[in-house]
Scaffold this active site. Structure first.
Site, PDB file in Angstrom:
ATOM      1  N   VAL A  13       0.833  -1.203   0.000  1.00  0.00           N
ATOM      2  CA  VAL A  13       0.000   0.000   0.000  1.00  0.00           C
ATOM      3  C   VAL A  13       0.867   1.252   0.000  1.00  0.00           C
ATOM      4  O   VAL A  13       0.572   2.239  -0.689  1.00  0.00           O
ATOM      5  CB  VAL A  13      -0.959  -0.009   1.207  1.00  0.00           C
ATOM      6  N   GLU A  14       1.949   1.235   0.747  1.00  0.00           N
ATOM      7  CA  GLU A  14       2.789   2.422   0.874  1.00  0.00           C
ATOM      8  C   GLU A  14       3.537   2.764  -0.409  1.00  0.00           C
ATOM      9  O   GLU A  14       3.492   3.906  -0.867  1.00  0.00           O
ATOM     10  CB  GLU A  14       3.797   2.231   2.023  1.00  0.00           C
ATOM     11  N   THR A  15       4.235   1.804  -0.984  1.00  0.00           N
ATOM     12  CA  THR A  15       5.135   2.138  -2.098  1.00  0.00           C
ATOM     13  C   THR A  15       5.122   1.139  -3.244  1.00  0.00           C
ATOM     14  O   THR A  15       6.028   1.137  -4.067  1.00  0.00           O
ATOM     15  CB  THR A  15       6.589   2.267  -1.596  1.00  0.00           C
TER      16      THR A  15
END
Length: 350
Positions: free
Chosen positions: A143-145
């Site tokens: 989700v982050e990167t």
């Protein structure tokens, strides 16, 4: 540059006067003025906003930074109005059904399976040592990167400076993160102008803010460095350590669907996402868990927006822990649902 210009002025005067004694005083003065005009922009660049000067003075007093070095550093930064635009309209404010479609998708599922296979041994060790499931670690990074593919293009120093000094709603938070960033780069020997990240100043594969980098990052591959920018093993161990530090409970659930009369839901939703009511009490208030829960367990009612209308859930302790990574309910739900998809589809060997 001004001092150098002064030396060059004296040498120039000697050469010109020596070779041409009849040179007028007026012509010499004009030459000096021209050189000063060239040097003036360099002096102007050193003039910083008063609030930055106050910050520099505090960093010198509190952490023994050299004021001149900080002035030179901040003089290199440029205003980035796009930072303010981005933080004023975060993607996490989208309705859940739109947000979910962007983060629980084929790219993140397939990419997560590949990332899990590639780092299976590291993920297994992190899960064993910190008690956090592999799929939660993988989903968070996804989700982050997108597993390290999109770590941000903004200079972290510029992003934090913009938010610390030009974004009053959260200036205190970002001023603190700017302080933490300068401490981090000094401790780790990083180049402050070279580090890039998100518009909010988050860094590396797991997108840690500087304060989290300093507190929760771990050297998980044993090379003597805590490198969240280029080392997946350190990112994996650091995400697991972060969740453990905020109270992840190994083996416990995350969410349970619930039924509730919408007319009675608002007071319970207003309590917040921290689990502080026992399930038995929630039942007496009209909340019906879709799957059995111990009446003594603590939970919090929350709601997400589907295309068909509101959906109600009970968030348990581990759901609350995910919201410590990002306080958005949409974010935590995306991590949870992506993790569930990854766990369902992951096979060590195909």
């Amino acid at each position: 540059m001004v001092e150098r210009a002064g030396l060059e002025n004296r040498n120039t005067r000697k050469r010109i006067v020596g070779s041409n004694p009849t040179l007028s005083a007026t012509r010499f003065i004009l030459l000096i003025l021209a050189l000063l005009v060239v040097a003036a922009p360099a002096r102007a660049q050193q003039v910083l906003a008063p609030e930055i000067e106050v910050f520099i003075a505090e960093m010198a007093d509190k952490h023994q930074f050299e004021p001149g070095a900080l002035r030179r550093l901040f003089a290199q930064t440029q205003p980035r109005p796009e930072i303010l635009r981005a933080i004023s309209a975060p993607i996490t404010t989208l309705p859940w059904h739109e947000f979910r479609g962007r983060f629980v998708d084929a790219a993140r599922i397939n990419g997560g399976i590949r990332f899990w296979r590639e780092h299976a041994a590291t993920l297994e060790r992190a899960s064993r040592e910190f008690g956090v499931p592999e799929e939660i670690i993988v989903a968070t990074i996804g989700v982050e990167t997108l597993y390290g593919r999109n770590t941000g293009t903004h200079r972290v120093l510029e992003a934090l400076a913009m938010l610390a000094f030009q974004y009053p709603p959260r200036a205190d938070l970002f001023r603190s993160e700017l302080e933490e960033f300068l401490l981090l780069v000094r401790e780790a020997g990083f180049d402050a102008m070279a580090i890039r990240g998100s518009y909010a100043g988050a860094i590396g594969i797991p997108q840690f803010l500087p304060s989290s980098y300093r507190r929760y990052a771990v050297d998980f591959n044993g090379d003597g460095r805590r490198d969240l920018m280029k080392t997946p093993a350190d990112a994996i161990g650091s995400v697991a350590n972060y969740y453990k530090s905020f109270g992840w409970r190994s083996g416990e659930g995350i969410t349970v669907p619930a039924e509730v009369d919408p007319g009675n839901a608002q007071p319970l939703l207003g309590i917040g996402i921290l689990p502080q009511l026992r399930v038995g009490e929630l039942k007496r208030l009209g909340v019906a868990p879709a799957t059995p829960l111990d009446d003594g367990a603590e939970a919090a009612l929350f709601m997400v927006e589907s295309e068909a209308g509101p959906l109600y859930w009970l968030g348990l302790n581990n759901f609350y822990v995910i919201t410590r990574y990002n306080r958005s309910i949409n974010y935590a739900m995306a991590v949870h649902e992506l993790a569930r998809e990854l766990r369902t589809q992951f096979k060590p060997e195909d």
